[in-house]
Design a protein around this motif. Sequence first.
Motif, short mmCIF file in Angstrom:
data_model
loop_
_atom_site.label_atom_id
_atom_site.label_comp_id
_atom_site.label_asym_id
_atom_site.label_seq_id
_atom_site.Cartn_x
_atom_site.Cartn_y
_atom_site.Cartn_z
N ALA A 159 -50.96 10.67 11.56
CA ALA A 159 -49.58 10.41 11.15
C ALA A 159 -49.49 9.42 9.99
CB ALA A 159 -48.79 9.89 12.35
N ASP A 160 -50.37 8.41 9.96
CA ASP A 160 -50.26 7.42 8.88
C ASP A 160 -50.55 8.06 7.52
OD1 ASP A 160 -52.93 7.74 9.54
OD2 ASP A 160 -53.48 5.67 9.07
N GLU A 163 -47.49 10.01 6.48
CA GLU A 163 -46.47 9.09 5.93
C GLU A 163 -46.82 8.68 4.51
OE1 GLU A 163 -46.42 6.14 9.06
OE2 GLU A 163 -44.44 6.84 9.71
N ASP A 191 -47.38 13.03 16.92
CA ASP A 191 -47.04 11.99 15.93
C ASP A 191 -46.75 12.58 14.55
OD1 ASP A 191 -47.39 10.01 17.87
OD2 ASP A 191 -49.55 10.00 17.51
N ARG A 194 -43.41 14.12 14.66
CA ARG A 194 -42.35 13.10 14.60
C ARG A 194 -42.09 12.66 13.15
NH1 ARG A 194 -43.36 8.18 13.81
NH2 ARG A 194 -45.45 8.25 14.68
N VAL A 195 -43.19 12.44 12.40
CA VAL A 195 -43.04 12.01 11.01
C VAL A 195 -42.28 13.07 10.20
CG1 VAL A 195 -44.29 11.49 8.86
CG2 VAL A 195 -45.09 10.53 11.04
N GLU A 198 -38.64 12.97 11.14
CA GLU A 198 -37.95 11.79 10.61
C GLU A 198 -37.58 11.99 9.14
OE1 GLU A 198 -40.18 8.45 13.43
OE2 GLU A 198 -40.74 8.64 11.32
N ARG A 199 -38.46 12.71 8.41
CA ARG A 199 -38.19 12.96 6.98
C ARG A 199 -37.30 14.18 6.76
NH1 ARG A 199 -41.68 9.45 3.91
NH2 ARG A 199 -42.76 8.23 5.51
#
Length: 392
Positions: A159-160, A163, A191, A194-195, A198-199
């Motif tokens: 996930a990082d 992002e 995860d 989810r990212v 969110e975007r």
Amino acid sequence: MKMIKTDSLGVTTSLIGFGAMRLPQTSDNAADIDAEKTQAMVDAAIAGGVNYFDTAYVYHGGKSEEILRTTLTSKYKREDYYLADKLSVFASKSADEMKAMFGVQLERCGADYFDFYLLHSVGRERYEQQKAFGAFDYMKKLKDSGKVRHIGFSFHDKADMLEFTLDNHPEFEFVQLQLNYLDWDRMGAKDIYRVARERGLPIIVMEPVKGGALAKLPDAAAKLSGGLADRGGQAAFALRFTASLEGVMTVLSGMSSIEQVTGNINTFSDFKKFTDGDTKLVSRVLEELRKISLIQCTSCGYCLDGCPAKIDIPKLFAIYNDWKNGGALFPAQIAYAGFDVKADSCVSCGACAKVCPQSIDIPAELAKLHEAIPNFDLIPPEVKENLAAKQA
Ligand code: SF4
Ligand code: SF4
């Protein structure tokens, strides 16, 4: 057919998409696609309402794109389907070579434009090369030229990194993620989903059946529910899991047979969202899967080109998994004996593990496999006969 309208892209896609990376073959050579069977599959898909077709420069050694020209683009009206292709930067040695890829792709596919064009396999391992070759700017240029309608990227990492990529490249309009119930918690699929949510990015799902592994459940899992009794039911269950997630515009199934095409059309023509009962069933299936600890290979083949020992890694892993997944050891030994290059040829250079989208420690798994499947040639003849008699 269950259709999904995605306002941000102005498209309406079938919730099941046709992935052209595991087409039927006439030999072990990935480039030998069975044209007749593929034509029947494409015809059935179109007739069943599938309107999303996905390929890539590297699939089937380049022949996936070509077969879509003969079976799809030369036979059906261009506006009746969406065509997605990918810029496989890792298959090029320079920025010029990368740029030359696009024209080749249009020609191979017999298309004037792609509806969806993806930067192929973004993740830590590939990012530096993609950046150094100017792939991100090139994607934008292709969109500006009108030869690509929408740009996105397929993603294999945590996930990082997703992002980071989205922070630095807001130009992308959608993402393609590996989502399935096996990877949901264990591999961080939850995860990355989810990212993307969110975007507000539309999501295309890849590997919903984990390279077929979720359609080959161990007997104990298959007995948990009538719906999981056979491979078709198991595949449908796995597909429904990701297809029920909000924001998903299509779920790619790498179809290999007409039966899979018709099975998928049935599932998505009368689409039933995942229920609470289905979610509970997933937990019980995962419990059974944990007991047999399979190697999480999806047979993508990305590890093959760079292996100096020329080990057929996915095929060896398939033998191991079939054995662990309720098969007998003896056929695994026979199959393993048939390989000229065995797992112990590995020199642990690590080239394969670097490009594996499933983050498999390939040298370690090969060592495990070589030890677990004792060499058939070393088995005394009388023991072999005994085993063969039992097998029969
Ligand atoms: S680590 Fe082993 S299997 Fe992987 S590329 Fe090197 S020699 Fe091949
Ligand atoms: S080991 Fe990894 S890279 Fe190789 S085929 Fe399997 S999933 Fe793909």
